[in-house]
Write an enzyme that holds these catalytic residues in place. Structure first.
Site, short mmCIF file in Angstrom:
data_model
loop_
_atom_site.label_atom_id
_atom_site.label_comp_id
_atom_site.label_asym_id
_atom_site.label_seq_id
_atom_site.Cartn_x
_atom_site.Cartn_y
_atom_site.Cartn_z
N ARG A 106 0.88 -1.19 0.00
CA ARG A 106 0.00 0.00 0.00
C ARG A 106 0.90 1.22 0.00
O ARG A 106 1.69 1.41 0.92
CB ARG A 106 -0.91 0.01 1.24
CG ARG A 106 -1.57 1.36 1.48
CD ARG A 106 -2.66 1.30 2.52
NE ARG A 106 -3.78 0.54 2.01
CZ ARG A 106 -4.96 0.44 2.64
NH1 ARG A 106 -5.14 1.06 3.80
NH2 ARG A 106 -5.94 -0.26 2.13
N HIS A 133 -7.58 0.56 -6.23
CA HIS A 133 -7.73 -0.31 -5.05
C HIS A 133 -8.34 -1.64 -5.52
O HIS A 133 -9.48 -1.98 -5.19
CB HIS A 133 -8.63 0.39 -4.04
CG HIS A 133 -8.55 -0.17 -2.64
ND1 HIS A 133 -7.71 -1.20 -2.30
CD2 HIS A 133 -9.22 0.17 -1.51
CE1 HIS A 133 -7.86 -1.47 -1.01
NE2 HIS A 133 -8.77 -0.66 -0.52
N GLN A 136 -9.98 -4.29 -3.11
CA GLN A 136 -11.31 -3.89 -2.64
C GLN A 136 -12.37 -4.28 -3.67
O GLN A 136 -13.44 -4.78 -3.32
CB GLN A 136 -11.34 -2.37 -2.42
CG GLN A 136 -12.65 -1.87 -1.87
CD GLN A 136 -12.90 -2.38 -0.47
OE1 GLN A 136 -12.07 -2.18 0.40
NE2 GLN A 136 -14.02 -3.04 -0.24
N ASP A 229 -17.53 6.37 -0.97
CA ASP A 229 -16.22 6.28 -0.30
C ASP A 229 -15.99 7.63 0.36
O ASP A 229 -16.68 8.61 0.04
CB ASP A 229 -15.15 5.96 -1.35
CG ASP A 229 -13.76 5.74 -0.74
OD1 ASP A 229 -13.66 5.57 0.49
OD2 ASP A 229 -12.78 5.75 -1.51
N CYS A 269 -16.24 0.93 1.27
CA CYS A 269 -15.02 0.16 1.58
C CYS A 269 -14.57 0.37 3.02
O CYS A 269 -13.77 -0.42 3.52
CB CYS A 269 -13.91 0.54 0.61
SG CYS A 269 -13.45 2.27 0.70
N ARG A 297 -12.73 -9.22 1.91
CA ARG A 297 -11.36 -8.85 1.57
C ARG A 297 -10.44 -10.06 1.76
O ARG A 297 -9.57 -10.34 0.94
CB ARG A 297 -10.87 -7.71 2.48
CG ARG A 297 -11.61 -6.38 2.31
CD ARG A 297 -11.31 -5.73 0.98
NE ARG A 297 -9.89 -5.53 0.79
CZ ARG A 297 -9.19 -4.50 1.29
NH1 ARG A 297 -9.80 -3.56 1.97
NH2 ARG A 297 -7.90 -4.40 1.06
N1 NVA Z 1 -10.30 6.24 -1.10
C1 NVA Z 1 -9.90 5.84 0.24
C2 NVA Z 1 -10.04 4.35 0.40
C3 NVA Z 1 -9.73 3.87 1.77
C4 NVA Z 1 -9.74 2.36 1.90
C5 NVA Z 1 -8.47 6.29 0.50
O1 NVA Z 1 -7.65 6.16 -0.40
O2 NVA Z 1 -8.21 6.75 1.61
#
Ligand code: NVA
Length: 338
Positions: A106, A133, A136, A229, A269, A297
């Protein structure tokens, strides 16, 4: 194991073809039915996980899933490692692939992940970047298949930050699944042309479609699924005030949900900000699938790890056969013959 097979990575959603995505989802369903029955990482083989941004679901679901596959989850502290600061991404890749069977990362820029993959001899999995992502999305697709049945033709409305990683993954991953994905976002936060164009290209081959609009009602009409989101993704915290000011009309509240199809489901998410992008009565209400989504997940990521390792020729023959047997039993066409 077969040397010479190209290494497969999951850096963005379109790294899986439509057939491959269906195969990964079939594996995920089998792994969910029997979480301790499949052990392609027995040894245990190590999977390195690196987090340069905050995490709860991703770290816990990868760690639990890797253990269920018989493997060892190795948490590499991104700050301690100083990737790109203390040593280059290329050097980190060439160290980790001597220790681990896969690398889960990440981070911020997609280009960092791409560089890791370019140097790595083991699969690299995107555990969220600024741009995508994909893990997800696989969990979301598994959740919808369980709750609603076949994915092709399903109508999805995404409300909120249309330029964020989750929206981009919905466009690519939803199109790959043959879904109709409509993103509603304010001007300045619509999906990028490159992602929209690529998603449209994929949709042209799967019978799906994609669209972007500033009108939430247009996206919501007849939607089977409404997704949102956070308005302030990780790394965008300094824009919090400016974003909250423009996103109000895109909140997923009871009034918005009433504009979707009569039995529409809700996905998020997480982490969620109740009273901002989603109302408490919606996320905690009967149409919400968010806890199944969080659980899935683990199953979806186990599936993608096993799939990438099998298709990279990096599992023992009997473990590759076990993966391919599940895929075959699910009746998903073999890409070799497709
Ligand atoms: N769009 C959000 C997703 C978090 C799982 C972020 O990047 O923070």
């Amino acid at each position: 194991m077969s040397a010479g097979t190209p290494v497969r990575h999951l850096l963005r959603d379109d790294d899986l073809s439509p057939v491959e995505q269906a195969q990964v989802l079939a594996l995920a369903a089998a792994y969910k039915r029997e979480p301790y029955a499949y052990r392609p990482l027995a040894g245990p083989r190590t999977v390195a996980m690196i987090f340069d941004k905050q995490t709860l679901r991703t770290q816990s679901s990868f760690a639990a899933g890797i253990a269920e596959l018989g493997g060892h989850p190795l948490l590499v502290d991104g700050a301690l490692a100083g990737i790109g600061v203390r040593e280059s991404v290329a050097d980190v890749a060439r160290v980790l692939d001597r220790q681990a069977s896969a690398v889960v990362w990440r981070t911020y820029e997609q280009s960092r992940l791409e560089e890791m993959a370019a140097w790595s001899r083991v699969p690299v999995v995107n555990a969220l970047t600024d741009d995508f992502h994909p893990c997800q999305l696989l969990a979301d697709l598994q959740t919808l298949a369980e709750a609603r049945g076949p994915l092709p033709g399903m109508r999805v409305a995404f409300l909120g930050d249309g330029a964020c990683n989750v929206a981009a993954s919905w466009l690519l991953g939803g199109a790959t699944a043959g879904m109709h994905v409509r993103v509603a976002a304010p001007d300045g936060f619509l999906p990028g042309e490159a992602v929209l164009g690529r998603a449209a290209e994929i949709a042209g081959t799967t019978g799906g479609s994609v669209a972007a609009t500033t009108d939430p009602a247009e996206a919501l009409a007849d939607a089977d699924v409404v997704v949102t989101d956070t308005w302030v993704s990780m790394g965008r915290e300094e824009q919090a005030e400016q974003r909250t000011a423009v996103f109000g009309a895109y909140a997923l509240d009871a009034a918005a949900l009433a504009q979707a199809g009569p039995d529409a489901h809700v996905l998020h998410c997480l982490p969620a900000y109740r009273g901002k992008e989603i109302a408490a009565e919606v996320i905690d209400g009967p149409r919400s699938l968010v806890w199944d989504e969080a659980e899935n997940r683990r199953h979806a990521q186990k599936a993608v790890l096993a799939f990438l390792l099998a298709r990279s020729g990096q599992l023992p023959a009997e473990e590759t056969a076990a993966v391919e047997d599940v895929v075959a039993a699910a009746g998903v066409p073999d890409p070799v013959g497709a």
